[in-house]
Motif scaffolding. Structure first.
Motif, PDB file in Angstrom:
ATOM      1  N   CYS A   1       9.393 -17.630  57.455  1.00  0.00           N
ATOM      2  CA  CYS A   1       9.441 -18.250  58.767  1.00  0.00           C
ATOM      3  C   CYS A   1       9.016 -19.799  58.408  1.00  0.00           C
ATOM      4  CB  CYS A   1       8.514 -17.843  59.803  1.00  0.00           C
ATOM      5  SG  CYS A   1       8.774 -16.137  60.434  1.00  0.00           S
ATOM      6  N   ARG A   2       9.410 -20.848  59.440  1.00  0.00           N
ATOM      7  CA  ARG A   2       9.115 -22.195  59.461  1.00  0.00           C
ATOM      8  C   ARG A   2       7.356 -22.246  59.416  1.00  0.00           C
ATOM      9  NH1 ARG A   2      13.235 -24.000  63.896  1.00  0.00           N
ATOM     10  NH2 ARG A   2      11.908 -22.614  64.825  1.00  0.00           N
TER      11      ARG A   2
ATOM     12  N   ASP B   1       6.429 -21.687  63.303  1.00  0.00           N
ATOM     13  CA  ASP B   1       6.933 -20.488  64.018  1.00  0.00           C
ATOM     14  C   ASP B   1       5.556 -19.689  64.057  1.00  0.00           C
ATOM     15  OD1 ASP B   1       9.596 -21.276  64.003  1.00  0.00           O
ATOM     16  OD2 ASP B   1      10.088 -20.072  62.221  1.00  0.00           O
TER      17      ASP B   1
ATOM     18  N   ILE C   1       8.056 -12.639  66.338  1.00  0.00           N
ATOM     19  CA  ILE C   1       8.028 -13.868  65.660  1.00  0.00           C
ATOM     20  C   ILE C   1       8.455 -14.750  66.875  1.00  0.00           C
ATOM     21  CG2 ILE C   1       8.964 -15.581  64.029  1.00  0.00           C
ATOM     22  CD1 ILE C   1       9.159 -12.996  62.180  1.00  0.00           C
TER      23      ILE C   1
ATOM     24  N   LEU D   1      10.129 -18.366  67.669  1.00  0.00           N
ATOM     25  CA  LEU D   1      10.759 -19.517  66.878  1.00  0.00           C
ATOM     26  C   LEU D   1      11.180 -20.560  68.175  1.00  0.00           C
ATOM     27  CD1 LEU D   1      13.290 -17.323  65.160  1.00  0.00           C
ATOM     28  CD2 LEU D   1      11.203 -18.102  63.970  1.00  0.00           C
TER      29      LEU D   1
ATOM     30  N   ALA E   1      14.768 -22.909  68.533  1.00  0.00           N
ATOM     31  CA  ALA E   1      15.456 -22.085  67.505  1.00  0.00           C
ATOM     32  C   ALA E   1      16.809 -21.552  68.356  1.00  0.00           C
ATOM     33  CB  ALA E   1      14.705 -21.075  66.851  1.00  0.00           C
TER      34      ALA E   1
ATOM     35  N   ALA F   1      19.567 -19.818  63.936  1.00  0.00           N
ATOM     36  CA  ALA F   1      18.252 -20.129  63.493  1.00  0.00           C
ATOM     37  C   ALA F   1      17.609 -18.457  63.514  1.00  0.00           C
ATOM     38  CB  ALA F   1      17.390 -20.997  64.099  1.00  0.00           C
ATOM     39  N   ALA F   2      17.689 -17.802  64.441  1.00  0.00           N
ATOM     40  CA  ALA F   2      17.123 -16.539  64.436  1.00  0.00           C
ATOM     41  C   ALA F   2      17.758 -15.678  63.326  1.00  0.00           C
ATOM     42  CB  ALA F   2      17.236 -15.877  65.895  1.00  0.00           C
TER      43      ALA F   2
ATOM     44  N   VAL G   1      16.332 -16.363  59.869  1.00  0.00           N
ATOM     45  CA  VAL G   1      15.044 -15.848  59.744  1.00  0.00           C
ATOM     46  C   VAL G   1      15.097 -14.279  59.357  1.00  0.00           C
ATOM     47  CG1 VAL G   1      12.867 -15.056  60.858  1.00  0.00           C
ATOM     48  CG2 VAL G   1      13.689 -17.578  61.196  1.00  0.00           C
TER      49      VAL G   1
ATOM     50  N   TRP H   1      16.482  -9.696  67.606  1.00  0.00           N
ATOM     51  CA  TRP H   1      16.325 -11.045  68.182  1.00  0.00           C
ATOM     52  C   TRP H   1      16.980 -11.200  69.395  1.00  0.00           C
ATOM     53  CZ3 TRP H   1      19.370 -10.001  64.045  1.00  0.00           C
ATOM     54  CH2 TRP H   1      20.468 -10.540  64.251  1.00  0.00           C
TER      55      TRP H   1
END
Length: 131
Positions: free
Chosen positions: A47-48, A51, A63, A65, A68, A72-73, A76, A102
């Motif tokens: 993750c970033r 996050d 998680i 985000l 996002a 982006a999901a 990850v 997600w």
């Protein structure tokens, strides 16, 4: 609070540690606890910095985000899978299997369903893995 925010879209990734009960039963709770710690480390690396990774209980993690989108999901989740594969190469005696799902909320009205949608997707993947 997310509904009042301006950071959209927002994504949630749900992660389940597959077979944790079996590991606890066959190899002991110390092995299961170690696998959970490895999972937390893996998720943080996928993750970033901004996050949010949270253990929901037992073998489930979420998680958050923000901001996002779907891409982006997916990125990850791809990093999670890649790190899981690397872990399993390095630690074959205690392999790790994760199911991920997600969902994305494009606006504040979709926040209420974000958890349920991502959880449903995670369980779909979990069912696909069963023989």
């Amino acid at each position: 609070r997310m509904q009042l925010g301006r950071r959209f879209p927002v994504a949630m990734v749900m992660v389940d540690v597959d077979g944790l009960k079996i590991i606890n039963d066959q190899k002991g709770h110390e092995a299961g606890d170690n696998l959970l710690r490895q999972t937390v480390d893996l998720l943080h690396h996928a993750c970033r910095a901004d996050d949010v990774v949270a253990r929901l209980g037992g073998d489930e993690f979420a998680i958050l985000l923000a901001p996002a989108d779907e891409y982006a999901a997916e990125q990850v989740v791809e990093r999670i899978r890649s790190l899981q594969n690397l872990y399993n190469i390095r630690q074959p005696e205690l392999s790790l299997s994760l199911s991920c799902g997600w969902a994305v909320a494009e606006n504040p009205n979709e926040i209420d369903t974000l958890f349920n949608r991502s959880d449903r997707m995670m369980y779909l993947e979990k069912r696909r893995k069963k023989p």
